[in-house]
Motif scaffolding. Structure first.
Motif, PDB file in Angstrom:
ATOM      1  N   ALA A 116       0.833  -1.194   0.000  1.00  0.00           N
ATOM      2  CA  ALA A 116       0.000   0.000   0.000  1.00  0.00           C
ATOM      3  C   ALA A 116       0.875   1.254   0.000  1.00  0.00           C
ATOM      4  CB  ALA A 116      -0.904  -0.018   1.229  1.00  0.00           C
ATOM      5  N   ARG A 117       0.252   2.367  -0.186  1.00  0.00           N
ATOM      6  CA  ARG A 117       1.002   3.630  -0.178  1.00  0.00           C
ATOM      7  C   ARG A 117       1.644   3.840   1.191  1.00  0.00           C
ATOM      8  NH1 ARG A 117      -4.415   4.778   0.095  1.00  0.00           N
ATOM      9  NH2 ARG A 117      -5.041   6.001   1.895  1.00  0.00           N
ATOM     10  N   ASN A 118       2.829   4.440   1.149  1.00  0.00           N
ATOM     11  CA  ASN A 118       3.579   4.748   2.370  1.00  0.00           C
ATOM     12  C   ASN A 118       4.551   5.871   2.046  1.00  0.00           C
ATOM     13  OD1 ASN A 118       6.004   3.552   1.260  1.00  0.00           O
ATOM     14  ND2 ASN A 118       5.189   1.542   1.799  1.00  0.00           N
ATOM     15  N   LYS A 119       5.399   6.244   3.003  1.00  0.00           N
ATOM     16  CA  LYS A 119       6.340   7.348   2.763  1.00  0.00           C
ATOM     17  C   LYS A 119       7.272   7.061   1.595  1.00  0.00           C
ATOM     18  CE  LYS A 119       6.398   9.115   7.458  1.00  0.00           C
ATOM     19  NZ  LYS A 119       7.199   9.357   8.657  1.00  0.00           N
ATOM     20  N   GLN A 120       7.760   5.827   1.512  1.00  0.00           N
ATOM     21  CA  GLN A 120       8.701   5.466   0.456  1.00  0.00           C
ATOM     22  C   GLN A 120       8.010   5.349  -0.903  1.00  0.00           C
ATOM     23  OE1 GLN A 120      10.787   1.779   1.156  1.00  0.00           O
ATOM     24  NE2 GLN A 120      12.185   2.103  -0.569  1.00  0.00           N
ATOM     25  N   PHE A 121       6.759   4.878  -0.904  1.00  0.00           N
ATOM     26  CA  PHE A 121       6.004   4.683  -2.139  1.00  0.00           C
ATOM     27  C   PHE A 121       4.634   5.357  -2.007  1.00  0.00           C
ATOM     28  CE2 PHE A 121       8.776   0.914  -1.725  1.00  0.00           C
ATOM     29  CZ  PHE A 121       9.517   1.050  -2.894  1.00  0.00           C
ATOM     30  N   PRO A 122       4.560   6.662  -2.318  1.00  0.00           N
ATOM     31  CA  PRO A 122       3.302   7.397  -2.144  1.00  0.00           C
ATOM     32  C   PRO A 122       2.128   6.817  -2.945  1.00  0.00           C
ATOM     33  CG  PRO A 122       5.122   8.903  -2.588  1.00  0.00           C
ATOM     34  CD  PRO A 122       5.648   7.517  -2.774  1.00  0.00           C
ATOM     35  N   ARG A 171       4.580  -8.319   9.343  1.00  0.00           N
ATOM     36  CA  ARG A 171       5.836  -7.984  10.014  1.00  0.00           C
ATOM     37  C   ARG A 171       6.969  -8.688   9.290  1.00  0.00           C
ATOM     38  NH1 ARG A 171       6.251  -5.538  14.416  1.00  0.00           N
ATOM     39  NH2 ARG A 171       4.221  -6.160  15.200  1.00  0.00           N
ATOM     40  N   ASP A 172       7.896  -7.911   8.769  1.00  0.00           N
ATOM     41  CA  ASP A 172       9.034  -8.434   8.020  1.00  0.00           C
ATOM     42  C   ASP A 172       9.899  -9.296   8.932  1.00  0.00           C
ATOM     43  OD1 ASP A 172      10.675  -8.783   5.862  1.00  0.00           O
ATOM     44  OD2 ASP A 172      11.228  -6.685   5.654  1.00  0.00           O
ATOM     45  N   HIS A 173      10.422 -10.405   8.397  1.00  0.00           N
ATOM     46  CA  HIS A 173      11.287 -11.262   9.213  1.00  0.00           C
ATOM     47  C   HIS A 173      12.570 -10.518   9.570  1.00  0.00           C
ATOM     48  CE1 HIS A 173      12.860 -12.097   5.154  1.00  0.00           C
ATOM     49  NE2 HIS A 173      14.008 -12.309   5.761  1.00  0.00           N
ATOM     50  N   GLY A 174      13.033 -10.745  10.775  1.00  0.00           N
ATOM     51  CA  GLY A 174      14.267 -10.121  11.222  1.00  0.00           C
ATOM     52  C   GLY A 174      14.135  -8.651  11.562  1.00  0.00           C
ATOM     53  N   ALA A 175      12.914  -8.124  11.552  1.00  0.00           N
ATOM     54  CA  ALA A 175      12.717  -6.713  11.863  1.00  0.00           C
ATOM     55  C   ALA A 175      11.383  -6.545  12.581  1.00  0.00           C
ATOM     56  CB  ALA A 175      12.725  -5.877  10.576  1.00  0.00           C
ATOM     57  N   ASP A 176      11.262  -5.446  13.257  1.00  0.00           N
ATOM     58  CA  ASP A 176       9.988  -5.155  13.922  1.00  0.00           C
ATOM     59  C   ASP A 176       9.103  -4.281  13.051  1.00  0.00           C
ATOM     60  OD1 ASP A 176      10.407  -6.648  16.212  1.00  0.00           O
ATOM     61  OD2 ASP A 176      11.472  -5.024  17.215  1.00  0.00           O
ATOM     62  N   GLU A 177       9.531  -4.059  11.821  1.00  0.00           N
ATOM     63  CA  GLU A 177       8.805  -3.173  10.928  1.00  0.00           C
ATOM     64  C   GLU A 177       7.585  -3.869  10.331  1.00  0.00           C
ATOM     65  OE1 GLU A 177       9.738  -0.296   7.107  1.00  0.00           O
ATOM     66  OE2 GLU A 177      11.257  -1.684   7.816  1.00  0.00           O
ATOM     67  N   LEU A 178       6.461  -3.169  10.374  1.00  0.00           N
ATOM     68  CA  LEU A 178       5.241  -3.644   9.729  1.00  0.00           C
ATOM     69  C   LEU A 178       5.111  -2.967   8.376  1.00  0.00           C
ATOM     70  CD1 LEU A 178       2.497  -3.545  12.512  1.00  0.00           C
ATOM     71  CD2 LEU A 178       3.337  -5.548  11.321  1.00  0.00           C
ATOM     72  N   HIS A 179       4.734  -3.734   7.372  1.00  0.00           N
ATOM     73  CA  HIS A 179       4.428  -3.193   6.055  1.00  0.00           C
ATOM     74  C   HIS A 179       2.938  -3.385   5.815  1.00  0.00           C
ATOM     75  CE1 HIS A 179       8.637  -2.740   4.931  1.00  0.00           C
ATOM     76  NE2 HIS A 179       8.858  -3.980   5.340  1.00  0.00           N
ATOM     77  N   THR A 180       2.304  -2.388   5.260  1.00  0.00           N
ATOM     78  CA  THR A 180       0.875  -2.457   4.987  1.00  0.00           C
ATOM     79  C   THR A 180       0.657  -2.795   3.517  1.00  0.00           C
ATOM     80  OG1 THR A 180       0.449  -0.834   6.714  1.00  0.00           O
ATOM     81  CG2 THR A 180      -1.311  -1.197   5.114  1.00  0.00           C
ATOM     82  N   GLY A 209       1.973   3.483  -3.562  1.00  0.00           N
ATOM     83  CA  GLY A 209       2.045   2.047  -3.342  1.00  0.00           C
ATOM     84  C   GLY A 209       3.097   1.441  -4.255  1.00  0.00           C
ATOM     85  N   ASN A 210       3.256   0.115  -4.195  1.00  0.00           N
ATOM     86  CA  ASN A 210       4.225  -0.560  -5.049  1.00  0.00           C
ATOM     87  C   ASN A 210       3.687  -1.941  -5.418  1.00  0.00           C
ATOM     88  OD1 ASN A 210       6.363  -1.763  -6.330  1.00  0.00           O
ATOM     89  ND2 ASN A 210       7.889  -1.234  -4.795  1.00  0.00           N
ATOM     90  N   PRO A 211       3.129  -2.073  -6.627  1.00  0.00           N
ATOM     91  CA  PRO A 211       2.588  -3.371  -7.033  1.00  0.00           C
ATOM     92  C   PRO A 211       3.658  -4.429  -7.293  1.00  0.00           C
ATOM     93  CG  PRO A 211       2.424  -1.803  -8.833  1.00  0.00           C
ATOM     94  CD  PRO A 211       2.910  -1.038  -7.627  1.00  0.00           C
ATOM     95  N   ALA A 212       4.947  -4.045  -7.238  1.00  0.00           N
ATOM     96  CA  ALA A 212       6.028  -5.008  -7.443  1.00  0.00           C
ATOM     97  C   ALA A 212       6.490  -5.618  -6.116  1.00  0.00           C
ATOM     98  CB  ALA A 212       7.212  -4.352  -8.153  1.00  0.00           C
ATOM     99  N   ARG A 213       5.829  -5.263  -5.017  1.00  0.00           N
ATOM    100  CA  ARG A 213       6.125  -5.854  -3.710  1.00  0.00           C
ATOM    101  C   ARG A 213       4.826  -6.397  -3.123  1.00  0.00           C
ATOM    102  NH1 ARG A 213      10.332  -2.007  -0.317  1.00  0.00           N
ATOM    103  NH2 ARG A 213      11.955  -2.015  -1.908  1.00  0.00           N
ATOM    104  N   GLY A 214       4.858  -7.663  -2.772  1.00  0.00           N
ATOM    105  CA  GLY A 214       3.659  -8.219  -2.167  1.00  0.00           C
ATOM    106  C   GLY A 214       3.705  -9.719  -2.035  1.00  0.00           C
ATOM    107  N   TYR A 215       2.519 -10.298  -1.949  1.00  0.00           N
ATOM    108  CA  TYR A 215       2.364 -11.726  -1.694  1.00  0.00           C
ATOM    109  C   TYR A 215       1.217 -12.283  -2.519  1.00  0.00           C
ATOM    110  CZ  TYR A 215       5.042 -10.453   2.443  1.00  0.00           C
ATOM    111  OH  TYR A 215       6.010  -9.958   3.281  1.00  0.00           O
ATOM    112  N   ASP A 216       1.417 -13.468  -3.043  1.00  0.00           N
ATOM    113  CA  ASP A 216       0.348 -14.263  -3.639  1.00  0.00           C
ATOM    114  C   ASP A 216       0.108 -15.415  -2.677  1.00  0.00           C
ATOM    115  OD1 ASP A 216      -0.354 -12.981  -6.084  1.00  0.00           O
ATOM    116  OD2 ASP A 216       1.545 -13.641  -6.934  1.00  0.00           O
TER     117      ASP A 216
END
Length: 123
Positions: free
Chosen positions: A11-17, A105-114, A19-26
């Motif tokens: 989804a949209r965020n500071k880095q990708f206003p 929550r990304d592995h190895g980090a406490d960062e959440l990605h939406t 969003g980024n369809p090239a990052r995600g999960y199927d």
């Protein structure tokens, strides 16, 4: 058991206003009538719930959607170790329907990605 193909895109965020369809999960997973992950159906065939992580052209990571022993849903890319697991934030509570948002929550980090649920189709 009814399996669905669920596509999540960043989804949209500071880095990708935008969003980024090239990052995600199927994800291929069972959903109940309310479009929540169906744990009872998953228990009958846990190996049928899969995930493919795609990330800006990196080699896709293949894994399983699992109910983590600590509680909650997670993506497990290497069975036998928790080091690479990515946990879904309150996945058990979310409706997996187009336009809804979920966090991982990304592995190895406490960062959440939406991520936005881009599509949900029968598998």
């Amino acid at each position: 058991m009814s399996l669905y193909h669920i596509r999540l895109e960043m989804a949209r965020n500071k880095q990708f206003p935008d969003g980024n369809p090239a990052r995600g999960y199927d994800i291929v997973a069972p959903l109940d009538a309310a479009r929540h992950l169906d744990r009872e159906a998953w228990k009958k065939a846990p190996g049928s719930a899969t995930v493919t992580r795609f990330w800006d052209g990196e080699r896709a990571a293949l894994g399983l959607l699992v109910w983590h022993r600590k509680g909650g849903w997670a993506f497990d890319y290497e069975p036998g170790t928790d080091e690479d697991d990515e946990s879904g934030f309150r996945f058990a509570d979310h409706e997996f329907a187009p336009g809804e948002y979920v966090s991982v929550r990304d592995h190895g980090a406490d960062e959440l990605h939406t991520f936005v649920v881009r599509s949900v189709t029968p598998a």
